[in-house]
Design a protein around this motif. Structure first.
Motif, mmCIF file in Angstrom:
data_model
loop_
_atom_site.group_PDB
_atom_site.id
_atom_site.type_symbol
_atom_site.label_atom_id
_atom_site.label_comp_id
_atom_site.label_asym_id
_atom_site.label_seq_id
_atom_site.Cartn_x
_atom_site.Cartn_y
_atom_site.Cartn_z
ATOM 1 N N ARG A 195 0.866 -1.186 0.000
ATOM 2 C CA ARG A 195 0.000 0.000 0.000
ATOM 3 C C ARG A 195 0.899 1.231 0.000
ATOM 4 N N ILE A 196 0.489 2.268 -0.721
ATOM 5 C CA ILE A 196 1.270 3.514 -0.708
ATOM 6 C C ILE A 196 0.388 4.624 -0.162
ATOM 7 N N PHE A 197 0.900 5.372 0.805
ATOM 8 C CA PHE A 197 0.165 6.517 1.354
ATOM 9 C C PHE A 197 0.919 7.785 1.004
ATOM 10 N N SER A 241 -2.054 4.437 9.805
ATOM 11 C CA SER A 241 -2.014 3.700 11.083
ATOM 12 C C SER A 241 -3.164 2.700 11.201
ATOM 13 N N LYS A 242 -4.195 2.872 10.363
ATOM 14 C CA LYS A 242 -5.322 1.929 10.426
ATOM 15 C C LYS A 242 -5.025 0.661 9.617
ATOM 16 N N THR A 243 -4.113 0.784 8.665
ATOM 17 C CA THR A 243 -3.812 -0.343 7.780
ATOM 18 C C THR A 243 -2.612 -1.153 8.269
ATOM 19 N N VAL A 244 -1.635 -0.423 8.810
ATOM 20 C CA VAL A 244 -0.377 -1.075 9.176
ATOM 21 C C VAL A 244 -0.545 -1.871 10.470
ATOM 22 N N LYS A 245 0.143 -3.017 10.538
ATOM 23 C CA LYS A 245 0.135 -3.829 11.771
ATOM 24 C C LYS A 245 1.542 -3.805 12.350
ATOM 25 N N ASP A 246 1.617 -3.982 13.653
ATOM 26 C CA ASP A 246 2.926 -4.097 14.292
ATOM 27 C C ASP A 246 3.771 -5.113 13.532
ATOM 28 N N GLY A 247 5.026 -4.756 13.232
ATOM 29 C CA GLY A 247 5.935 -5.717 12.598
ATOM 30 C C GLY A 247 5.918 -5.671 11.079
ATOM 31 N N ASP A 248 4.942 -4.984 10.455
ATOM 32 C CA ASP A 248 4.925 -4.857 8.992
ATOM 33 C C ASP A 248 6.172 -4.121 8.518
ATOM 34 N N GLU A 249 6.641 -4.466 7.334
ATOM 35 C CA GLU A 249 7.760 -3.718 6.752
ATOM 36 C C GLU A 249 7.224 -2.393 6.190
ATOM 37 N N VAL A 250 7.878 -1.287 6.563
ATOM 38 C CA VAL A 250 7.414 0.037 6.111
ATOM 39 C C VAL A 250 8.608 0.872 5.656
ATOM 40 N N ILE A 251 8.419 1.631 4.560
ATOM 41 C CA ILE A 251 9.451 2.597 4.151
ATOM 42 C C ILE A 251 8.830 3.991 4.218
ATOM 43 N N VAL A 252 9.522 4.903 4.917
ATOM 44 C CA VAL A 252 9.050 6.285 5.007
ATOM 45 C C VAL A 252 9.978 7.143 4.163
ATOM 46 N N ASP A 253 9.417 7.834 3.172
ATOM 47 C CA ASP A 253 10.214 8.761 2.383
ATOM 48 C C ASP A 253 9.801 10.184 2.764
ATOM 49 N N GLY A 254 10.579 10.761 3.660
ATOM 50 C CA GLY A 254 10.257 12.094 4.187
ATOM 51 C C GLY A 254 10.590 13.204 3.215
ATOM 52 N N THR A 255 11.259 12.893 2.112
ATOM 53 C CA THR A 255 11.580 13.932 1.132
ATOM 54 C C THR A 255 10.431 14.098 0.145
ATOM 55 N N TYR A 256 9.838 12.982 -0.257
ATOM 56 C CA TYR A 256 8.743 13.048 -1.234
ATOM 57 C C TYR A 256 7.372 12.870 -0.586
ATOM 58 N N GLY A 257 7.347 12.642 0.727
ATOM 59 C CA GLY A 257 6.068 12.530 1.424
ATOM 60 C C GLY A 257 5.315 11.250 1.108
ATOM 61 N N GLU A 258 6.040 10.107 1.091
ATOM 62 C CA GLU A 258 5.380 8.833 0.765
ATOM 63 C C GLU A 258 5.703 7.778 1.815
ATOM 64 N N VAL A 259 4.672 6.953 2.094
ATOM 65 C CA VAL A 259 4.874 5.837 3.017
ATOM 66 C C VAL A 259 4.498 4.553 2.283
ATOM 67 N N PHE A 260 5.421 3.605 2.226
ATOM 68 C CA PHE A 260 5.182 2.334 1.526
ATOM 69 C C PHE A 260 5.026 1.237 2.575
ATOM 70 N N VAL A 261 3.879 0.569 2.522
ATOM 71 C CA VAL A 261 3.619 -0.485 3.496
ATOM 72 C C VAL A 261 3.768 -1.838 2.797
ATOM 73 N N ARG A 262 4.514 -2.745 3.407
ATOM 74 C CA ARG A 262 4.815 -4.058 2.815
ATOM 75 C C ARG A 262 5.251 -3.885 1.342
ATOM 76 N N PRO A 263 6.345 -3.102 1.100
ATOM 77 C CA PRO A 263 6.751 -2.778 -0.282
ATOM 78 C C PRO A 263 7.202 -4.018 -1.044
ATOM 79 N N ASP A 264 6.933 -4.045 -2.352
ATOM 80 C CA ASP A 264 7.425 -5.186 -3.127
ATOM 81 C C ASP A 264 8.883 -4.924 -3.538
ATOM 82 N N LEU A 265 9.510 -5.913 -4.124
ATOM 83 C CA LEU A 265 10.944 -5.861 -4.401
ATOM 84 C C LEU A 265 11.319 -4.678 -5.297
ATOM 85 N N MET A 266 10.474 -4.439 -6.337
ATOM 86 C CA MET A 266 10.801 -3.387 -7.289
ATOM 87 C C MET A 266 10.828 -2.014 -6.602
#
Ligand code: PEP
Ligand code: MG
Length: 577
Positions: free
Chosen positions: A2-4, A208-233
């Motif tokens: 998921r991307i926020f 915060s409603k979608t993410v569960k404790d322990g999920d892999e997350v990437i926060v990009d504070g420069t572009y304002g994006e949060v990737f939840v359970r990101p795929d390899l690409m």
């Protein structure tokens, strides 16, 4: 995956396992029980008492100040108060409700009673009881904000809401990145995450409603994006982004020792905003020529007890000494609004327009005087300047200046040395002060424009509310006219003017602010090098032309589009506003 998409609040990329925090988890939930459930709820309550005690004892060991120790010990005593315990147990059995609801109800009644008493000490106890009850509710629920204080592994914090005090209390060495459902770029939480250099995205809507404790997350504070359970690409693409960003950082660091002047030699002083004394070494390494804003109220959030005169003096002295001969502007406490300090009884329906900053200080002269004494004592150790927040008119300014003179007089009588020429300034962040800038300029040595609040109050838009973030418009013609007028009034009265709101740290605003005649920009350390690089690549003449041109425009949108294009034509790496 998921991307926020949200607001880029603090630059950088962070990858890790999620720790989800909901503020609502601190609120007690009501549940009715049957008579045969009483024993179970009593058991839950007693176990929670032991857990809460253990948590407090752990804090007590690692806590530093004597004052904090005393408060923690008071809280420990409260947890053992037989009357409090007995009332909660009776509430469970009589009203047939769950333990957390009983704790909350008994505490609410007790707090209401204590707040009504004449005795100031008892009134302060009310806050302690509320705090203790939060520890208990937290322990009953088995999770909550207190778990953020002791982290044993790196996490990405994914939360709905976060208070500045919670950010302070949390173990930041293990927080790699933050994603918040709400918030605005100029909120105090945003200012703090930038100061702590934690990549952060705000206003994700509902990560915060979608993410569960322990999920892999990437926060990009420069572009304002949060990737939840990101795929390899996506992971690979972000690794490349990270590398490019690091290269740019290296390039920027070559700016650290260069002066901040335009190509035609016009200087614009670049200073830093700090919240804690620990930030000083970092900003010196970036070549800041002083501190334009030390938000002293955060000293009041570091521990549960207000800092004594001696403790304040030591902090101010340390900062002033280590920055000498460069100036340090220390702002007197700006508590209230979203900066809640425990034990001061600030709990209002409309805090942003309420008992805040000098309004609070003038009615709590006991607290204010201690701070002024500490500031004066520290003034002999370097170049300290005192600044007052939220001044709305000349009476208020006269009142704080009068009190400062009184404290100086006391120091003279007590043979306490201080700098007799200590410079005194005021923030201009309330529209009435902006409109009376010519009057106020005659009474102080300098102005500092607080655009975070000036925008909030001029446009009547809560700076921390993501629902109306689209209205928070730094390039609103009303805001720009106001800034221009303040600068003119300051200069006509021969005093310098600085700007210390978040606009100063936004690279997109740099040329415009220089063109509007700002003598100084004071900003979070993250932006110092980028702003310096920009100012060193344009002439003052160009900057003035840009300012004149946009002042002739009639709408926020036209001005924003024009400035974006103007800046993007000249600079590659501009990301904000
Ligand atoms: C401002 O309002 O612009 C400012 C610098 O003060 P604060 O963000 O602390 O309210
Ligand atoms: Mg302000």
């Amino acid at each position: 995956m998921r991307i926020f998409k949200g607001i880029a609040a603090s630059e950088g990329l962070a990858k890790g396992k999620a720790l989800v925090h909901h503020q609502a988890s601190m609120v007690a939930e009501k549940q009715h029980i049957l008579a045969d459930g009483i024993a179970g709820e009593l058991e839950k309550f007693r176990t929670a008492l032991s857990t809460a005690k253990r948590t407090l004892e752990e804090h007590n060991v690692r806590d530093i100040t004597k004052e904090s120790k005393e408060i923690l010990e008071t809280h420990l005593m409260m947890l053992q108060d037989p009357e409090y315990i007995q009332q909660i147990e009776a509430y469970i059995s009589t009203n047939l409700v769950c333990a957390q609801w009983a704790v909350d109800s008994v505490t609410t009644d007790m707090v209401a009673l204590l707040e009504k008493t004449e005795d100031a000490l008892l009134r302060e106890r009310a806050v302690d009881f509320r705090d203790v009850s939060l520890y208990l509710i937290d322990a009953i629920k088995g999770k909550g904000s207190h778990r953020m204080e002791n982290l044993d592994e790196d996490v990405i914090l994914v939360a709905d809401v976060l208070m500045p005090s919670e950010l302070f209390a949390m173990d930041k060495t293990h927080v790699l990145g933050i994603s918040l459902d709400g918030g605005g770029r100029a909120s105090h939480v945003a200012i703090l995450v930038r100061a702590f250099n934690i990549p952060t995205v705000l206003a994700t809507g509902g990560a915060s409603k979608t993410v569960k404790d322990g999920d892999e997350v990437i926060v990009d504070g420069t572009y304002g994006e949060v990737f939840v359970r990101p795929d390899l690409m996506v992971s690979q693409m972000l690794d490349e982004r990270f590398e490019l960003w690091q290269q740019y950082e290296v390039e920027l660091h070559q700016m650290a020792d260069l002066p901040s002047v335009t190509t035609d030699g016009h200087p614009v002083q670049l200073k830093a905003n700090i919240q804690t004394s620990s930030e000083v070494d970092g900003i010196k390494a970036l070549g800041a020529c002083g501190i334009g804003l030390f938000r002293s109220e955060f000293l009041f959030m570091e521990s549960l007890e207000h800092p004594s005169e001696q403790r304040q003096f030591e902090v101010y002295k340390q900062v002033v000494e280590s920055m000498a001969p460069n100036p340090v502007t220390i702002r007197t406490i700006d508590i209230g609004g979203d900066k809640v300090v425990s034990g001061l009884g600030i709990d209002e329906k409309n805090p942003i327009l309420g008992w805040r900053a000098v309004r609070f200080c003038l009615s709590r002269k006991d607290i204010f005087t201690i701070q002024l004494r500490a500031l004066l004592r520290a003034s002999v150790y370097g170049k300290l300047q005192i600044m007052f927040p939220m001044i709305s008119g000349v009476e208020e300014l006269n009142a704080v200046l009068h009190l400062l003179e009184h404290v100086k007089e006391e120091c003279r009588t007590e043979h306490i040395p201080f700098d007799p020429n200590v410079k005194v300034g005021t923030m201009i962040e309330v529209p009435s002060a902006a409109l009376c800038a010519d009057i106020l300029a005659k009474k102080v040595d300098f102005f500092s424009i607080g655009t975070n609040d000036l925008i909030q109050y001029t446009i009547a838009v809560d700076r921390g509310n993501e629902k109306i973030a689209y209205l928070y418009q730094p390039f609103h013609p009303g805001v720009l006219r106001s800034i221009k007028m303040i600068v003119e009034m300051a200069h006509q009265n021969n005093i310098p003017v600085s700007l210390c709101g978040e606009m100063a740290s936004d690279p997109l605003c740099s040329v415009l602010l220089a063109g509007l005649g700002m003598d100084e920009l004071s900003m979070g350390s993250q932006s110092l090098l980028q702003v310096r690089k920009i100012l060193r690549s344009v002439s003052f003449e160009e900057a003035k032309q840009l300012a004149d041109h946009v002042l002739g425009m009639d709408s926020y949108l036209t001005i924003t589009t024009y400035i974006r294009e103007w800046m993007h034509d000249r600079f590659d790496h501009i990301t904000t506003i």
